[in-house]
Structure formats: structure tokens, C-alpha cells
Design a protein around this motif. Structure first.
Motif, PDB file in Angstrom:
ATOM      1  N   TYR A  18       0.824  -1.213   0.000  1.00 24.27           N
ATOM      2  CA  TYR A  18       0.000   0.000   0.000  1.00 24.27           C
ATOM      3  C   TYR A  18       0.855   1.259   0.000  1.00 24.27           C
ATOM      4  CZ  TYR A  18      -4.689  -1.783  -0.207  1.00 24.27           C
ATOM      5  OH  TYR A  18      -5.855  -2.344  -0.659  1.00 24.27           O
ATOM      6  N   GLY A  32       1.803   1.517  -3.521  1.00 26.44           N
ATOM      7  CA  GLY A  32       0.618   1.908  -4.278  1.00 26.44           C
ATOM      8  C   GLY A  32       0.338   3.395  -4.172  1.00 26.44           C
ATOM      9  N   PHE A  60      -5.045   3.108  -6.232  1.00 30.27           N
ATOM     10  CA  PHE A  60      -4.366   1.819  -6.086  1.00 30.27           C
ATOM     11  C   PHE A  60      -5.399   0.705  -5.919  1.00 30.27           C
ATOM     12  CE2 PHE A  60      -2.452  -1.373  -3.133  1.00 30.27           C
ATOM     13  CZ  PHE A  60      -1.579  -1.951  -4.048  1.00 30.27           C
ATOM     14  N   TRP A  87      -6.738  -0.191  -9.193  1.00 31.91           N
ATOM     15  CA  TRP A  87      -5.743  -0.891 -10.007  1.00 31.91           C
ATOM     16  C   TRP A  87      -5.657  -2.365  -9.629  1.00 31.91           C
ATOM     17  CZ3 TRP A  87      -0.916  -3.118  -8.715  1.00 31.91           C
ATOM     18  CH2 TRP A  87      -0.102  -3.442  -9.803  1.00 31.91           C
ATOM     19  N   LEU A 109       4.767  -2.742  -9.283  1.00 30.16           N
ATOM     20  CA  LEU A 109       4.673  -1.346  -8.828  1.00 30.16           C
ATOM     21  C   LEU A 109       6.012  -0.628  -8.963  1.00 30.16           C
ATOM     22  CD1 LEU A 109       2.416  -1.818  -5.682  1.00 30.16           C
ATOM     23  CD2 LEU A 109       1.795  -0.638  -7.802  1.00 30.16           C
TER      24      LEU A 109
END
Length: 96
Positions: free
Chosen positions: A41, A44, A54, A57, A87
Motif C-alpha cells: 500500500y 501503491g 491503487f 488498479w 509497482l
């Protein structure tokens, strides 16, 4: 949301709620998944700017993950590593 975290930890939402209510300590495997999820996260937010972007996605098929859905890959630590690698590639402009 709670359902997502429970799914990642392979426990029911009810059990997850009880863990939180009782301030229960997660076992090593659960803790590893939660720490990795936190790291994902963070990436993200760095890549997309907003957690909401995020979250959108991770629900879609991703070219760099051989058209797999990141959320489904995130069920395991190795899958989370694949998502994180993607990422990083996005962050540094390597979309291939």
C-alpha cells in the motif's frame, strides 16, 4: 476493508473482528502478510498518488502481471512480491 484483510489472512470477517476487538496478536504468517500488505500500500500510494486509485488498479487485469488481477495474487506473500515488483517497474517507468 475488513473483508479484504480477512481474505488475505485466510480467516473469516467475524474472526478478524474478534482479533481486533481482543487486541489479539497475529501469528507469524499473518503478521508477515500484514507487513507485506502495508509495504504494498505504501508503494501503491507512491505510484498512484491515492490509495483509492491503487485499490482500483488491484481489481483489474495488469499487462505486466501477465493479465492477472493483483488482488488475486495478493493471497500469498510470493504473489504480493510479484505485485510489488510491478509497482516498482511502474514507478521507474518500465512498463514492459
Amino acid at each position: 476493508n475488513k473483508a479484504f484483510f480477512a481474505e488475505i489472512l485466510e480467516i473469516s470477517v467475524k474472526t478478524f473482528d474478534r482479533y481486533l476487538k481482543e487486541n489479539r496478536i497475529f501469528n507469524a504468517s499473518e503478521s508477515e502478510k500484514l507487513l507485506k500488505l502495508e509495504e504494498l500500500y505504501d508503494w501503491g500510494k507512491t505510484v498512484f498518488g491515492f490509495i483509492s486509485d491503487f485499490n482500483q488498479w488491484i481489481e483489474k487485469e495488469v499487462y505486466g502481471l501477465d493479465y492477472q488481477v493483483p488482488r488475486k495474487l495478493m493471497q500469498t506473500v510470493s504473489g504480493m512480491n510479484l505485485v510489488q515488483d510491478e509497482l516498482v517497474r511502474i514507478a521507474y517507468g518500465d512498463l514492459a
